[in-house]
Design an enzyme around this catalytic site. Structure first.
Site, PDB file in Angstrom:
ATOM      1  N   HIS A  36      24.883  30.960  -6.366  1.00 30.86           N
ATOM      2  CA  HIS A  36      23.743  31.756  -5.912  1.00 30.86           C
ATOM      3  C   HIS A  36      24.077  33.250  -5.981  1.00 30.86           C
ATOM      4  O   HIS A  36      24.953  33.722  -5.264  1.00 30.86           O
ATOM      5  CB  HIS A  36      23.440  31.333  -4.470  1.00 30.86           C
ATOM      6  CG  HIS A  36      22.313  32.063  -3.837  1.00 30.86           C
ATOM      7  ND1 HIS A  36      22.481  32.926  -2.781  1.00 30.86           N
ATOM      8  CD2 HIS A  36      20.992  32.048  -4.105  1.00 30.86           C
ATOM      9  CE1 HIS A  36      21.306  33.393  -2.412  1.00 30.86           C
ATOM     10  NE2 HIS A  36      20.382  32.877  -3.204  1.00 30.86           N
ATOM     11  N   HIS A  78      18.503  40.844  -6.859  1.00 30.80           N
ATOM     12  CA  HIS A  78      17.735  39.981  -5.955  1.00 30.80           C
ATOM     13  C   HIS A  78      16.485  40.672  -5.412  1.00 30.80           C
ATOM     14  O   HIS A  78      15.400  40.096  -5.389  1.00 30.80           O
ATOM     15  CB  HIS A  78      18.591  39.526  -4.771  1.00 30.80           C
ATOM     16  CG  HIS A  78      17.793  38.745  -3.776  1.00 30.80           C
ATOM     17  ND1 HIS A  78      17.163  39.325  -2.700  1.00 30.80           N
ATOM     18  CD2 HIS A  78      17.477  37.432  -3.719  1.00 30.80           C
ATOM     19  CE1 HIS A  78      16.503  38.405  -2.021  1.00 30.80           C
ATOM     20  NE2 HIS A  78      16.672  37.253  -2.622  1.00 30.80           N
TER      21      HIS A  78
END
Ligand code: G3P
Length: 311
Positions: A36, A78
């Site tokens: 991630h 992100h």
């Protein structure tokens, strides 16, 4: 809704269904680990350092968040804005804007790639990562593609739509340009998967890149509550997605979701497993083990790919 809109909706839905049913659907061949934002427990998220470490830790996939610069380049980040993970406030103190909630932000979409490349994307995490840069999607492909699978997330498609930018089209052409959308041979792991929280974007991906498996991310909100109450909704998701990605909390609140998804032909990849937030579990490995082998999920997004329990 007028007749024309209804017909257009029907044509779009039929085309989406066609695209999904003609895709070679494959279950995960074995349980899989997605790093991630890279190995983001140990290195600054979405930098070359985090991606390299994720590869060296044996990740099946390395995740990229994708944003779009002012000059239309896909970059790996992100957030929609730069201030949390770079020194943009120091370098461009006068270039912020204010969002609807009154927060000051430095939106990626307000900066060119040349400007973003001047930023330090590593020091916020630890001084030893000073000089890490925001990567473009193409740079991430150069770094990862022949070493691990890639799992890009299309971030904030609605924000870009409102600015006249079609992030799905940009991504699809970037993928096609590098010939990354070839069908996956039966019995092998798809090397590219794409994901989004944005339902229209996942539906558009089904049409634009039918060979690429898609993940529909499920977060918080009223819609989630409604969807969770029924297996019928999960069947609806299977019309346009290949994989369902709820939060860990959603899976724990409704473990039947995993069976509903499998029955509908969807796999399940919850997020996010990280050593700093393991709830009632003694460590992140134990937590992932429970979700994978007790609750039966197919893969996990984790900041700690080195702790992934293969069995
Ligand atoms: O992409 C799965 C998971 O990463 C969603 O969480 O916060 O990283 O977008 P986030």
């Amino acid at each position: 809704m007028n007749v024309r809109t209804r017909v257009r909706g029907f044509v779009l839905l039929s085309a989406t269904c066609l695209a999904v049913t003609s895709e070679a659907r494959q279950p995960w061949i074995t349980k899989r680990v997605v790093a991630h934002r890279g190995a983001s427990s140990y290195a600054p998220e979405h930098t070359a350092a985090a991606y390299r470490l994720a590869i060296s830790q044996g990740s099946d996939y390395v995740e990229q968040g994708l944003a779009v610069t002012k000059d239309g380049v896909l970059v790996c980040l992100h957030d929609d804005s730069l201030e949390r993970t770079t020194n943009v406030e120091e370098v461009f103190p006068d270039r912020s804007s204010t969002d609807a909630a009154g927060r000051t932000q430095w939106l990626v979409a307000d900066f060119t790639l040349g400007e973003i490349k001047q930023l330090d994307a590593g020091s916020w995490f630890h001084p030893k990562f000073a000089g890490e840069r925001v990567l473009t999607w193409d740079e991430a492909v150069d770094l990862v593609w022949d070493k691990a699978g890639m799992f890009p997330e299309l971030k904030a498609p609605a924000l870009y739509r409102s600015r006249g930018i079609d992030i799905v089209a940009l991504f699809a052409s970037a993928v096609r340009r590098r010939d990354m959308d070839r069908p996956t041979p039966a019995g092998t792991m798809p090397r590219l998967r794409a994901q989004s929280f944005d339902e229209p974007a996942v539906r558009e991906l089904a049409l634009a890149l039918p060979n690429i498996p898609r993940t529909f991310l499920l977060g918080r909100g009223a819609r989630v509550e409604r969807w969770l109450s029924s297996a019928e909704w999960v069947k609806e998701v299977a019309l346009f997605s290949s994989d369902l990605s709820p939060t860990k909390a959603i899976v724990e609140a409704q473990p039947a979701l995993v069976d509903w998804a499998h029955a509908a032909g969807l796999t399940v990849t919850p997020y996010t497993f990280r050593s700093g937030a393991t709830g009632r579990f003694p460590d992140v490995e134990a937590e992932m083990r429970y979700f994978l082998y007790e609750l039966g999920v197919d893969a996990v997004f984790t900041d700690n790919p080195d702790r992934f329990p293969r069995r």
